[in-house]
Design a protein around this motif. Structure first.
Motif, PDB file in Angstrom:
ATOM      1  N   ILE A  43      71.814  53.582  46.487  1.00 54.03           N
ATOM      2  CA  ILE A  43      72.307  54.934  46.722  1.00 54.03           C
ATOM      3  C   ILE A  43      72.619  55.077  48.200  1.00 54.03           C
ATOM      4  CG2 ILE A  43      71.791  57.401  46.594  1.00 54.03           C
ATOM      5  CD1 ILE A  43      69.918  56.771  44.263  1.00 54.03           C
ATOM      6  N   ALA A  44      73.836  55.462  48.504  1.00 49.26           N
ATOM      7  CA  ALA A  44      74.263  55.594  49.896  1.00 49.26           C
ATOM      8  C   ALA A  44      73.784  56.922  50.480  1.00 49.26           C
ATOM      9  CB  ALA A  44      75.783  55.505  49.991  1.00 49.26           C
ATOM     10  N   ALA A  45      73.465  56.898  51.764  1.00 45.52           N
ATOM     11  CA  ALA A  45      73.215  58.108  52.560  1.00 45.52           C
ATOM     12  C   ALA A  45      72.229  59.066  51.907  1.00 45.52           C
ATOM     13  CB  ALA A  45      74.537  58.825  52.832  1.00 45.52           C
ATOM     14  N   LEU A  46      71.056  58.561  51.568  1.00 44.81           N
ATOM     15  CA  LEU A  46      70.010  59.427  51.026  1.00 44.81           C
ATOM     16  C   LEU A  46      69.298  60.133  52.181  1.00 44.81           C
ATOM     17  CD1 LEU A  46      68.241  60.309  48.557  1.00 44.81           C
ATOM     18  CD2 LEU A  46      66.723  58.407  49.160  1.00 44.81           C
ATOM     19  N   ALA A  47      69.105  61.434  52.048  1.00 42.35           N
ATOM     20  CA  ALA A  47      68.367  62.180  53.071  1.00 42.35           C
ATOM     21  C   ALA A  47      66.950  61.638  53.177  1.00 42.35           C
ATOM     22  CB  ALA A  47      68.339  63.664  52.719  1.00 42.35           C
ATOM     23  N   THR A  48      66.484  61.417  54.367  1.00 34.16           N
ATOM     24  CA  THR A  48      65.158  60.825  54.551  1.00 34.16           C
ATOM     25  C   THR A  48      64.040  61.852  54.396  1.00 34.16           C
ATOM     26  OG1 THR A  48      65.357  61.132  56.946  1.00 34.16           O
ATOM     27  CG2 THR A  48      66.017  58.988  56.031  1.00 34.16           C
ATOM     28  N   ALA A  49      64.399  63.108  54.191  1.00 34.48           N
ATOM     29  CA  ALA A  49      63.386  64.148  53.946  1.00 34.48           C
ATOM     30  C   ALA A  49      64.055  65.311  53.222  1.00 34.48           C
ATOM     31  CB  ALA A  49      62.755  64.630  55.249  1.00 34.48           C
ATOM     32  N   GLN A  50      63.244  66.094  52.556  1.00 32.50           N
ATOM     33  CA  GLN A  50      63.757  67.324  51.957  1.00 32.50           C
ATOM     34  C   GLN A  50      64.087  68.320  53.075  1.00 32.50           C
ATOM     35  OE1 GLN A  50      60.192  68.220  49.683  1.00 32.50           O
ATOM     36  NE2 GLN A  50      61.310  67.876  47.754  1.00 32.50           N
ATOM     37  N   PRO A  51      65.037  69.201  52.872  1.00 29.86           N
ATOM     38  CA  PRO A  51      65.274  70.247  53.877  1.00 29.86           C
ATOM     39  C   PRO A  51      64.113  71.237  53.881  1.00 29.86           C
ATOM     40  CG  PRO A  51      66.595  70.652  51.918  1.00 29.86           C
ATOM     41  CD  PRO A  51      65.949  69.306  51.727  1.00 29.86           C
ATOM     42  N   ASP A  52      63.860  71.821  55.065  1.00 32.54           N
ATOM     43  CA  ASP A  52      62.847  72.882  55.131  1.00 32.54           C
ATOM     44  C   ASP A  52      63.293  74.038  54.238  1.00 32.54           C
ATOM     45  OD1 ASP A  52      61.525  71.307  56.908  1.00 32.54           O
ATOM     46  OD2 ASP A  52      62.203  72.406  58.690  1.00 32.54           O
ATOM     47  N   GLU A  53      62.309  74.762  53.718  1.00 35.68           N
ATOM     48  CA  GLU A  53      62.637  75.814  52.749  1.00 35.68           C
ATOM     49  C   GLU A  53      61.941  77.114  53.128  1.00 35.68           C
ATOM     50  OE1 GLU A  53      62.659  76.321  47.873  1.00 35.68           O
ATOM     51  OE2 GLU A  53      61.260  74.949  48.841  1.00 35.68           O
ATOM     52  N   GLN A  54      62.685  78.208  53.080  1.00 32.76           N
ATOM     53  CA  GLN A  54      62.119  79.539  53.288  1.00 32.76           C
ATOM     54  C   GLN A  54      61.578  80.015  51.950  1.00 32.76           C
ATOM     55  OE1 GLN A  54      62.073  81.203  56.227  1.00 32.76           O
ATOM     56  NE2 GLN A  54      61.102  83.049  55.475  1.00 32.76           N
ATOM     57  N   VAL A  55      60.277  80.193  51.867  1.00 36.42           N
ATOM     58  CA  VAL A  55      59.625  80.576  50.614  1.00 36.42           C
ATOM     59  C   VAL A  55      59.173  82.021  50.701  1.00 36.42           C
ATOM     60  CG1 VAL A  55      57.704  80.120  49.036  1.00 36.42           C
ATOM     61  CG2 VAL A  55      58.887  78.226  50.165  1.00 36.42           C
ATOM     62  N   THR A  56      59.513  82.790  49.682  1.00 32.69           N
ATOM     63  CA  THR A  56      59.084  84.188  49.597  1.00 32.69           C
ATOM     64  C   THR A  56      58.144  84.340  48.412  1.00 32.69           C
ATOM     65  OG1 THR A  56      61.137  85.011  50.545  1.00 32.69           O
ATOM     66  CG2 THR A  56      59.812  86.583  49.298  1.00 32.69           C
ATOM     67  N   ARG A  57      56.945  84.861  48.704  1.00 32.99           N
ATOM     68  CA  ARG A  57      55.956  85.078  47.641  1.00 32.99           C
ATOM     69  C   ARG A  57      55.728  86.579  47.495  1.00 32.99           C
ATOM     70  NH1 ARG A  57      49.715  82.944  47.846  1.00 32.99           N
ATOM     71  NH2 ARG A  57      49.046  83.827  45.837  1.00 32.99           N
ATOM     72  N   ARG A  58      55.952  87.094  46.320  1.00 32.96           N
ATOM     73  CA  ARG A  58      55.831  88.540  46.105  1.00 32.96           C
ATOM     74  C   ARG A  58      54.409  88.895  45.680  1.00 32.96           C
ATOM     75  NH1 ARG A  58      59.745  91.843  42.050  1.00 32.96           N
ATOM     76  NH2 ARG A  58      61.265  91.372  43.689  1.00 32.96           N
ATOM     77  N   GLY A  59      53.907  89.998  46.258  1.00 30.82           N
ATOM     78  CA  GLY A  59      52.562  90.485  45.935  1.00 30.82           C
ATOM     79  C   GLY A  59      52.603  91.780  45.156  1.00 30.82           C
ATOM     80  N   PRO A  60      51.611  92.630  45.367  1.00 28.49           N
ATOM     81  CA  PRO A  60      51.555  93.897  44.612  1.00 28.49           C
ATOM     82  C   PRO A  60      52.586  94.899  45.114  1.00 28.49           C
ATOM     83  CG  PRO A  60      49.772  93.807  46.195  1.00 28.49           C
ATOM     84  CD  PRO A  60      50.431  92.464  46.239  1.00 28.49           C
ATOM     85  N   ALA A  61      52.866  95.911  44.311  1.00 27.11           N
ATOM     86  CA  ALA A  61      53.739  97.001  44.725  1.00 27.11           C
ATOM     87  C   ALA A  61      53.096  97.740  45.886  1.00 27.11           C
ATOM     88  CB  ALA A  61      53.997  97.941  43.552  1.00 27.11           C
ATOM     89  N   VAL A  62      53.930  98.257  46.807  1.00 27.96           N
ATOM     90  CA  VAL A  62      53.414  98.939  48.000  1.00 27.96           C
ATOM     91  C   VAL A  62      52.530 100.114  47.615  1.00 27.96           C
ATOM     92  CG1 VAL A  62      54.084 100.310  50.013  1.00 27.96           C
ATOM     93  CG2 VAL A  62      55.288  98.177  49.481  1.00 27.96           C
ATOM     94  N   LYS A  63      52.913 100.852  46.564  1.00 25.54           N
ATOM     95  CA  LYS A  63      52.137 102.030  46.166  1.00 25.54           C
ATOM     96  C   LYS A  63      50.757 101.641  45.639  1.00 25.54           C
ATOM     97  CE  LYS A  63      54.353 102.252  41.599  1.00 25.54           C
ATOM     98  NZ  LYS A  63      55.185 103.092  40.701  1.00 25.54           N
ATOM     99  N   ALA A  64      50.612 100.384  45.192  1.00 26.88           N
ATOM    100  CA  ALA A  64      49.298  99.925  44.745  1.00 26.88           C
ATOM    101  C   ALA A  64      48.559  99.183  45.841  1.00 26.88           C
ATOM    102  CB  ALA A  64      49.449  99.024  43.529  1.00 26.88           C
ATOM    103  N   ALA A  65      49.268  98.874  46.937  1.00 24.46           N
ATOM    104  CA  ALA A  65      48.669  98.081  48.005  1.00 24.46           C
ATOM    105  C   ALA A  65      47.943  98.928  49.036  1.00 24.46           C
ATOM    106  CB  ALA A  65      49.755  97.250  48.690  1.00 24.46           C
ATOM    107  N   PHE A  66      48.229 100.243  49.106  1.00 26.44           N
ATOM    108  CA  PHE A  66      47.617 101.121  50.105  1.00 26.44           C
ATOM    109  C   PHE A  66      47.188 102.425  49.438  1.00 26.44           C
ATOM    110  CE2 PHE A  66      50.736  98.426  52.238  1.00 26.44           C
ATOM    111  CZ  PHE A  66      49.961  97.855  53.240  1.00 26.44           C
ATOM    112  N   ASP A  67      46.033 102.957  49.928  1.00 26.82           N
ATOM    113  CA  ASP A  67      45.555 104.230  49.356  1.00 26.82           C
ATOM    114  C   ASP A  67      46.225 105.389  50.075  1.00 26.82           C
ATOM    115  OD1 ASP A  67      44.286 104.476  51.801  1.00 26.82           O
ATOM    116  OD2 ASP A  67      42.315 103.893  51.036  1.00 26.82           O
ATOM    117  N   ALA A  68      45.760 106.607  49.778  1.00 22.84           N
ATOM    118  CA  ALA A  68      46.399 107.808  50.337  1.00 22.84           C
ATOM    119  C   ALA A  68      46.291 107.860  51.856  1.00 22.84           C
ATOM    120  CB  ALA A  68      45.767 109.062  49.724  1.00 22.84           C
TER     121      ALA A  68
END
Length: 698
Positions: free
Chosen positions: A61-86
């Motif tokens: 295989i010609a010209a194989l990348a020697t590493a994977q590209p860096d990746e921006q990962v987004t992880r979603r958590g709880p809804a804002v209204k459930a994340a903070f109290d009054a």
């Protein structure tokens, strides 16, 4: 972002001798599976090449990348209204999500969506080095190969198609560390088993081809195949003839050799007294030799073998092959001479000793059924009934000869020779061979009506009998070749052509079975099975009779049972479908069908009352129908469906006007019934060709 560094990749799996019939498929599958793994791992690459020899599968295989590209990962958590109290303090949900991400709540971001705001954590993930990923990716690619049965060797738990002896993986000049199939990866490959048994150390993937060729291994299948063909053709020309190169034999020889060297061998001219098909079968099937023919197509007393070694004493290799072929030819000559001592007609009775199918009796009983059915077919298609009767009776007699017992693939061929030797008429002798045609998809059809009659009778008898005992093919299992038999019958009826009705054929065949076999009870099932094969026949894009699915459905909707008539209709409708009037007429027919289906049966009369024609549009439609009625009926009787559709295409405008200007389902019962009668006549005319309402807009 600067581009990632690249390097060429070499992967070679060294094995014991791989199965030759599977080598090309395994090679391509390995390349494709490895590319799939690289793509899924987000490793960019260039062009890939597959290599294969009896002892290796390799990919570069010609010209194989020697590493994977860096990746921006987004992880979603709880809804804002459930994340903070009054009071704005973080809840347990927010604290738990932050802790799972390894950060404080303050490091979390907010993501706005149409469904509300959510806490999220964004971070950069560095790509893995290709060298760390490759061993696992190669393992997964090997696991995905189409290997029906894998084997183990030694005390290892790993499995592969054959024992693996070395694994070479280089990424650029670097050795990829790790293991594949339980073996440590190395930069070593192996040359020819005898010419260069020592290991070869590779500095980089670019050295692979040159290193192996220097070690007497041609790793490229296509190059090796081309070399064999060129060598064989050159030797045949030196012998004063032309090589008979069968593609399947060439492929197998290519898969058996790493360094092919062709040699010319000879045999005694006396063996040429044996039918050439026998000698050719022996050379090709048993020895993987290439026969040589003269300018007139006659077999010459020589052959070409391909050795997997560049011998220092080629004469010894040649002599060895000549010694091997001689006893095989001697056996064939003995069988030929012994078989000729008993005329073919005297062998028919011996068919009683061969079981066709244990519930359906012997080959002699099948022969009697085929004799009766083929004689009837002969009468229908204009063949000589007496000759057909004689040929059908002899058709299977060569199955009890010594030659066919040894060379089963020559059934029919030997029947022709033995019939000629016994003085049978040429048309009968030829039928004994040709009734087996077509043997496979796209194969030639029998050339005489006599042979066609027997070919149809033989297959129809088998179809009915096997279905009658409940052995219909299921899935990929078809031990009696019923799919092939059904398609052969359809091809014979359509392409010859022969205007025989398939249901009638099946009924005739069923009548030949004893009452203990409920053959008549399976006729509908066999008929439907055959029609289903017909759908596939026309759906095959490589078939010059191929048609669109809606065209096939429009014709088969009529429930017709004469394949030739079906073929003519499909051809006509396929042509009609391309006309500008087709879409409008198909829509009008669909509307007509819906109105007639919804109408009460009591209102569906056949007679049109001219006194009830009120609108100019309905009068014009009735006038047009009456004007073309007889012409269309005559064309339908002549099976000139193209001309009939051309006539009917002239109804487009009056039919459009009718539906635009006339209320078919009028409140007055008599008026409504009269208009439905107009549509009924229209439908009857179109159904004389096909159910045009099923055509889709093109």
């Amino acid at each position: 972002m600067s581009p990632l560094p690249v390097a060429d990749l070499l992967v070679e799996i060294g094995t014991e001798e791989l199965p030759p019939s599977a080598l090309a498929g395994l090679s391509e599958a390995f390349r494709d599976a490895l590319l799939k793994q690289l793509d899924e791992a987000r490793l960019a690459h260039g062009e890939a090449h597959a290599f294969a020899s009896p002892r290796r599968l390799a990919v570069t295989i010609a010209a194989l990348a020697t590493a994977q590209p860096d990746e921006q990962v987004t992880r979603r958590g709880p809804a804002v209204k459930a994340a903070f109290d009054a009071e704005g303090a973080a809840t347990k949900a927010a604290l738990g999500f932050a802790q799972s991400c390894g950060v404080e709540v303050a490091a979390l971001e907010r993501e706005e969506t149409p469904k509300g705001a959510w806490l999220c954590y964004r971070h950069q993930v560095s790509g893995e080095p290709a060298a760390a990923l490759l061993p696992g990716l190669i393992e997964q690619a090997l696991a995905a190969l189409p290997i029906p049965k894998r084997m183990r060797w030694g005390d290892r738990s790993v499995e592969f198609v054959r024992p693996v002896h070395w694994v070479c993986v280089l990424l650029g000049e670097a050795l990829v560390p790790g293991q594949v199939l339980g073996l440590a990866i190395d930069r070593l490959t192996r040359g020819h088993r005898f010419h260069h048994p020592e290991a070869i150390s590779l500095a980089a993937p670019g050295d692979y081809l040159a290193a192996l060729r220097a070690a007497r291994v041609e790793p490229d299948l296509a190059t090796r195949r081309r070399s064999i063909r060129e060598q064989v053709e050159a030797l045949a020309a030196e012998a004063g003839g032309a090589a008979m190169i069968d593609d399947a034999v060439l492929d197998e020889v290519t898969a058996l050799c790493e360094w092919p060297v062709a040699l010319l061998g000879r045999f005694e001219a006396g063996f040429l007294e044996v039918p050439p098909e026998v000698l050719i079968e022996t050379m090709q099937a048993n020895q993987k030799y290439f026969p040589v023919l003269d300018g007139a197509g006659r077999l010459l007393p020589c052959f070409i073998t391909v050795s997997n070694i560049e011998s220092r004493e080629p004469e010894q290799v040649r002599a060895g092959n000549e010694r091997v072929i001689r006893p095989r030819f001697a056996d064939a000559k003995f069988f030929w001479e012994q078989d000729l001592k008993t005329p073919l007609a005297e062998r028919v009775a011996a068919l009683q000793g061969i079981v066709f199918q244990h519930q359906l009796g012997t080959l002699l009983e099948k022969t009697e059924r085929v004799v009766a059915l083929s004689a009837w077919i002969a009468g229908e298609i204009g063949a000589d009934v007496d000759e057909t009767h004689r040929a059908a009776r002899l058709a299977k007699a060569d199955l009890v000869t010594q030659m066919v017992g040894e060379f089963g693939s020559l059934q029919g061929v030997m029947g022709r020779y033995y019939a000629q030797s016994a003085g049978e008429p040429a048309v009968i002798a030829e039928a004994l061979e040709q009734h087996y045609w077509p043997k496979h998809a796209g194969d030639r059809l029998p050339e005489t009506d006599l042979a066609r009659a027997i070919a149809i009778a033989d297959r129809v008898d088998t179809l009915v009998g096997i279905f009658a005992i409940g052995q219909r093919p299921t899935g990929v299992k078809d031990p009696y070749g019923l799919r092939r038999a059904a398609i052969a019958v359809l091809r014979l009826l359509i392409e010859t052509p022969l205007a025989l009705d398939l249901r009638t054929l099946l009924e005739r065949a069923a009548a030949g079975y004893p009452s203990s076999i409920d053959a008549a009870g399976c006729i509908d099932e066999v008929l439907q099975y055959s029609i289903d094969r017909l759908k596939r026949y026309y759906a095959d894009a490589e078939n010059d009779r191929s048609a669109d699915a809606d065209v096939i459905a429009a014709v088969l909707a009529l429930g017709l049972t004469q394949p030739l008539d079906i073929d003519r209709r499909i051809h006509a409708v396929q042509g009609f479908r391309g006309r500008p009037e087709a879409a409008a007429l198909a829509a009008a027919n669909k509307r007509t069908r819906n109105l007639l289906r919804k109408a009460p049966t009591a209102e569906l009369g056949e007679r049109i009352d001219p006194n009830l024609l009120q609108d100019a549009a309905e009068r014009a439609l009735v006038s047009a129908l009456e004007a073309m009625m007889e012409r269309v009926r005559t064309l339908l009787e002549q099976q000139d469906y193209e001309a009939a559709l051309s006539e009917l295409a002239g109804l487009r405008q009056v039919l459009d006007d009718f539906f635009e200007q006339v209320m078919v389902m009028a409140e007055e019962p008599d008026l409504r019934a009269n208009r439905l009668a107009i549509l009924k006549r229209l439908e009857t005319l179109f159904l004389g060709v096909a159910d045009i309402s099923l055509l889709q807009a093109s």
